[in-house]
Design a protein around this motif. Structure first.
Motif, short mmCIF file in Angstrom:
data_model
loop_
_atom_site.label_atom_id
_atom_site.label_comp_id
_atom_site.label_asym_id
_atom_site.label_seq_id
_atom_site.Cartn_x
_atom_site.Cartn_y
_atom_site.Cartn_z
N ASP A 64 0.85 -1.19 0.00
CA ASP A 64 0.00 0.00 0.00
C ASP A 64 0.89 1.24 0.00
OD1 ASP A 64 -1.76 2.15 0.67
OD2 ASP A 64 -3.16 0.68 1.51
N MET A 65 0.91 1.99 -1.12
CA MET A 65 1.82 3.13 -1.26
C MET A 65 1.39 4.34 -0.43
SD MET A 65 0.77 4.25 -5.15
CE MET A 65 2.09 5.44 -5.21
N ASN A 66 0.15 4.33 0.07
CA ASN A 66 -0.34 5.44 0.89
C ASN A 66 -0.35 5.12 2.38
OD1 ASN A 66 -0.96 7.24 -1.31
ND2 ASN A 66 -2.71 5.89 -1.77
N ALA A 67 0.29 3.99 2.74
CA ALA A 67 0.27 3.57 4.14
C ALA A 67 1.61 3.84 4.83
CB ALA A 67 -0.09 2.08 4.23
N GLY A 68 2.36 4.82 4.32
CA GLY A 68 3.66 5.11 4.90
C GLY A 68 3.59 5.54 6.35
N LYS A 69 2.47 6.16 6.77
CA LYS A 69 2.37 6.62 8.15
C LYS A 69 2.45 5.47 9.15
CE LYS A 69 -1.52 8.68 7.89
NZ LYS A 69 -2.68 9.48 8.37
N LEU A 70 2.17 4.23 8.69
CA LEU A 70 2.24 3.09 9.60
C LEU A 70 3.68 2.72 9.98
CD1 LEU A 70 -0.47 0.71 8.05
CD2 LEU A 70 -0.72 2.24 10.02
N TYR A 71 4.63 2.98 9.07
CA TYR A 71 6.01 2.59 9.37
C TYR A 71 6.97 3.79 9.41
CZ TYR A 71 6.52 2.71 4.22
OH TYR A 71 6.54 3.09 2.89
N LEU A 72 6.47 5.01 9.14
CA LEU A 72 7.31 6.21 9.23
C LEU A 72 6.92 7.01 10.47
CD1 LEU A 72 7.36 7.49 5.52
CD2 LEU A 72 9.20 6.34 6.77
N GLN A 73 7.86 7.11 11.40
CA GLN A 73 7.59 7.94 12.56
C GLN A 73 7.72 9.42 12.21
OE1 GLN A 73 9.90 8.88 16.62
NE2 GLN A 73 9.42 6.70 16.37
N ARG A 74 8.67 9.72 11.38
CA ARG A 74 8.87 11.07 10.87
C ARG A 74 9.78 11.00 9.64
NH1 ARG A 74 10.98 14.38 15.56
NH2 ARG A 74 9.56 13.05 16.73
N LEU A 75 9.83 12.05 8.87
CA LEU A 75 10.69 12.06 7.69
C LEU A 75 12.15 12.15 8.11
CD1 LEU A 75 8.60 14.45 5.39
CD2 LEU A 75 8.52 11.94 5.55
N SER A 76 13.02 11.82 7.17
CA SER A 76 14.45 11.76 7.51
C SER A 76 15.03 13.11 7.94
CB SER A 76 15.24 11.22 6.31
OG SER A 76 15.05 12.07 5.18
#
Length: 344
Positions: free
Chosen positions: A250-262
């Motif tokens: 799921d390309m829109n589910a990044g919030k599940l594994y990204l705590q914050r951007l780099s």
């Protein structure tokens, strides 16, 4: 003269017939004399002796006492045996219907339950049936491990209800009214775990992921904080890109594994993460590797869901692999040109 002489002559001839002679013959009260011919009441000596023998023998032939203790013990043993037989019959009556129910699932219209699991920091994988969903609410996930961090099915259902409400933030999908999202009973819970806040969305909470197949395929990631819906990410309609592989993260589910951007500073560890996507029917196993650890995903009716706990800083997104029933690898996200491989 002559009569008197006759009497005197008779007395002299039979002196025992007089009073004295009669006394010598019969004893007092008519009992036997010296010969013992007659006893009292006309009974003979032999009869008296016979009665005495019978009285003495009666004691020797008296029946023995009844063995009451032995009879009681035997009765108790027989009662226990009958109770055991009755208990065995009741057990047999109880087991037979359960066995019939167990076999009924393998007939037409229903095959054996699909083995699915979630690993990597979540609850242990299990093939036990999930907890029942609330009446009128969403369906439960395929495995207990898809509800992580102690989140119950009741809590997940309540969070979804809030995110589907007309007043929930983020429910406008391409200008469509919120009513198009439907009712909670049309969905099933795919994943639920705790969330970590960041600068853009402060405060920790929970992520509730739910999907539905009809009338329009829909995926919703619901964010709940302090018991209230704080935002949703919604995807509607199927992805029919012919270049898609057997597994589509799921390309829109990044919030599940990204705590914050780099570029937003260091992450707070440990960090609970999740990963979801769709799979073809030929994919029976999916693994997700993130931060040096690999977890087994749950394959849940056309979707995969994985969750784990990150213990170290990362620069790459989760790597996803899919396999068929024979163990052949069908998909690797590192070879998927549509999949982002670096943390943005």
């Amino acid at each position: 003269m002559n009569g008197r002489e006759d009497d005197e002559r008779g007395a002299k001839q039979d002196p025992q017939r007089g009073p004295q002679g009669q006394a010598e013959r019969d004893g007092p009260d008519g009992q036997d004399g010296p010969d013992g011919q007659d006893g009292p009441d006309g009974q003979g000596a032999f009869e008296l002796e016979l009665r005495d023998w019978m009285a003495r023998d009666a004691a020797s032939v008296r029946p023995a006492a009844v063995p009451y203790p032995a009879i009681v013990r035997q009765g108790r043993a027989e009662r226990r045996r009958r109770l055991a037989v009755a208990g065995a019959a009741l057990i047999a009556l109880t087991v037979v219907p359960a066995t019939a129910i167990a076999f009924s699932g393998s007939g037409a219209g229903g095959g054996p339950a699909e083995r699915v699991s979630v690993g990597g920091g979540g609850p242990a994988a299990s093939t036990a049936p999930p907890s029942p969903e609330p009446p009128g609410g969403p369906a439960a996930p395929a495995t207990p491990g898809q509800l992580a961090d102690g989140i119950t099915m009741k809590e997940a259902a309540a969070g979804l209800e809030q995110c589907l409400g007309p007043e929930a933030p983020g429910n406008g999908v391409s200008g469509s009214p919120p009513a198009k999202l439907g009712e909670a009973a049309q969905y099933r819970i795919l994943l639920a775990h705790r969330s970590t806040g960041n600068d853009n969305s402060p405060g920790d909470g929970q992520y509730i992921v739910a999907v539905r197949d009809a009338p329009v395929p829909t995926r919703i990631i619901c964010s709940v904080k302090d018991g209230q819906a704080s935002g949703s990410n919604i995807s509607m309609g199927g992805d029919s890109d012919p270049e898609n592989g057997p597994v589509v993260p799921d390309m829109n589910a990044g919030k599940l594994y990204l705590q914050r951007l780099s570029g937003e500073g260091p992450w707070k560890l440990p960090f609970r993460w999740g990963s979801i996507g769709t799979v073809d029917a030929g994919v029976t196993r999916v693994t997700v590797s993130y931060g040096g650890a690999t977890v087994e995903a749950a394959v849940d009716r056309g979707w995969f869901a994985a969750t784990g706990v990150l213990e170290q800083a990362v620069t790459k997104t989760p790597r996803i692999r899919g396999y068929d029933a024979q163990g052949k690898q069908l998909y690797d996200s590192d070879q998927d040109k549509h999949h982002d491989k670096a943390i943005p």
